[in-house]
Design an enzyme around this catalytic site. Structure first.
Site, PDB file in Angstrom:
ATOM      1  N   HIS A 109       0.819  -1.217   0.000  1.00  0.00           N
ATOM      2  CA  HIS A 109       0.000   0.000   0.000  1.00  0.00           C
ATOM      3  C   HIS A 109       0.856   1.273   0.000  1.00  0.00           C
ATOM      4  O   HIS A 109       0.354   2.350  -0.305  1.00  0.00           O
ATOM      5  CB  HIS A 109      -0.971   0.003   1.187  1.00  0.00           C
ATOM      6  CG  HIS A 109      -0.341   0.253   2.528  1.00  0.00           C
ATOM      7  ND1 HIS A 109      -0.047  -0.760   3.423  1.00  0.00           N
ATOM      8  CD2 HIS A 109       0.043   1.401   3.151  1.00  0.00           C
ATOM      9  CE1 HIS A 109       0.479  -0.240   4.521  1.00  0.00           C
ATOM     10  NE2 HIS A 109       0.544   1.075   4.375  1.00  0.00           N
ATOM     11  N   ASP A 116       0.162  -7.733   1.506  1.00  0.00           N
ATOM     12  CA  ASP A 116       0.507  -6.308   1.536  1.00  0.00           C
ATOM     13  C   ASP A 116       2.020  -6.106   1.546  1.00  0.00           C
ATOM     14  O   ASP A 116       2.546  -5.278   2.290  1.00  0.00           O
ATOM     15  CB  ASP A 116      -0.123  -5.618   2.756  1.00  0.00           C
ATOM     16  CG  ASP A 116      -0.034  -4.090   2.656  1.00  0.00           C
ATOM     17  OD1 ASP A 116       0.110  -3.579   1.533  1.00  0.00           O
ATOM     18  OD2 ASP A 116      -0.085  -3.427   3.707  1.00  0.00           O
ATOM     19  N   SER A 125       4.804   2.409   8.055  1.00  0.00           N
ATOM     20  CA  SER A 125       4.466   1.280   7.189  1.00  0.00           C
ATOM     21  C   SER A 125       5.642   0.904   6.302  1.00  0.00           C
ATOM     22  O   SER A 125       6.228   1.751   5.632  1.00  0.00           O
ATOM     23  CB  SER A 125       3.266   1.626   6.306  1.00  0.00           C
ATOM     24  OG  SER A 125       2.091   1.726   7.070  1.00  0.00           O
TER      25      SER A 125
END
Length: 384
Positions: free
Chosen positions: A123, A153, A227
């Protein structure tokens, strides 16, 4: 004679000690360095030096990732699509409605080998036209997208620079609940940051983030921008890739999730080798057996999963499985719930033949099923 010598020595030593004491108190600068007392040091908590070593080892391999995407806001209208209109006014139309390229710090990444392979979250780089990587030593460079795996992911990038630092993967079996861990990344775009916590749980699933979930849960502060960053142990080894937080405010509440090193390595190896990730598949829609379901359908047990749907001409259909069958074991391994079954099947190579023990009409049967290729996420939506 000996008594006189000993008395003289004792008196001289006493005088010297008295002089040293007086000088230390009144004129400490006169005392030679080799006689000075070491400065008092507060005892360091156990492990503090280890954290510093871990940071020195891991931080150089943690990078900031910037992405950019050029958007064109040219209205979708037949007037603007007319060839004659575009022939005379095309450039002006493009300039009028073209939106400036926007770049923002979307996340972090980890260099996992000296050849420039970087692991991050899918993402973070999703839909990006350009990806730029900023290293801890100040260097910046464009990155090539090697491949992505939306179901975990994860994404793999490659950069071309010399003398790149890298992180070693930790052995999966070494991680325990309660272990001290460090989260490294670029939260809120403020710059490289380290936070400390412990492993709160292992094998966390049913979170609803990814298709395949086996998270390390930690209370180390993880925030937006972390992230794709690193979760490391106190030796500086990579335990996982930080991927998500549980939050109602947008900030850390002490519940963060990282994809474990074992999963990262598996995805990384497949993407580097083939550019994609291939997983096993049997073509069923499965459902956990709850107490209500067991009572409503008078099921004899609560273990296993029940088949709620079968893909036509899929591996399960060809093997003779039916809606309503209760799957008990797969390859002699007990099936506990849908998540465990999904992960187990995904780990098999397409073409493998596995035994399935099931319960049908109150009787136990065993069938053999040939594992198929799991469709890509978008392909599930295309099935009639």
């Amino acid at each position: 004679m000996l008594k006189k010598l000993w008395l003289t020595f004792a008196q001289a030593l006493t005088i010297l000690l008295a002089l040293y004491f007086i000088t230390e108190v009144l004129r400490p600068e006169w005392v030679p360095n080799w006689l000075q007392k070491p400065a008092y040091q507060t005892a360091q908590p156990e492990g503090v030096a280890g954290y510093r070593h871990a940071v020195d080892t891991a931080m150089p391999a943690v990078v900031n990732i910037f992405t950019s995407k050029r958007a064109n806001n040219l209205p979708k209208h037949p007037f603007f699509e007319d060839p004659e209109i575009r022939k005379f006014f095309g450039d002006e139309l493009e300039e009028q409605f073209e939106q400036e390229e926007q770049a923002s710090s979307l996340g972090s990444g980890v260099i996992v080998n000296s050849d420039g392979l970087i692991v991050t979250n899918q993402h973070v780089v999703e839909a990006a036209d350009e990806i730029e990587v900023s290293l801890n030593d100040g260097r910046t460079t464009k990155a090539e997208l090697v491949g992505t795996d939306p179901e975990t992911d994860l994404a793999v990038l490659r950069i071309k620079l010399d003398n790149l630092p890298s992180l070693k993967f930790a052995a999966d079996e070494t991680v325990r609940v309660g272990d001290v861990v460090l989260a490294m990344g670029n939260p809120f775009g403020v710059g490289q940051t380290v936070t400390m916590g412990i492993v709160s749980a292992l094998g966390r699933n049913h979170v609803g983030i990814n298709t395949f979930e086996n998270f390390i849960q930690t209370d180390a502060a993880i925030n937006p921008g972390n992230s794709g960053g690193a979760l490391v142990d106190t030796a500086g080894n990579l335990l996982g890739i930080n991927t998500a937080i549980y939050s109602r405010s947008g900030g850390s509440l002490g519940i963060g999730f990282a994809i474990p090193a074992k999963t990262v390595q598996g995805v990384l190896n497949q993407i580097v080798r083939t550019g994609t990730v291939t997983r096993g598949y049997i073509g069923v829609e499965q459902q956990n057996i709850t107490e209500e379901l067991a009572s409503a359908f008078d099921l004899p047990q609560k273990d296993g999963v029940i088949i709620a749907g079968i893909v036509k001409d899929g591996p399960a259909d060809k093997a003779g499985l039916k809606v309503g069958d209760i799957l008990l074991k797969l390859d002699d391994k007990k099936i506990t719930d849908t998540t465990q079954m999904l992960n187990q099947i995904a780990a098999y190579a397409p073409g493998d033949k596995k035994s399935v023990e099931l319960l049908r009409d109150g009787k136990t049967e065993t069938v053999t099923i040939e594992i198929g290729v799991r469709p890509k996420p978008g392909d599930f939506l295309k099935r009639p």
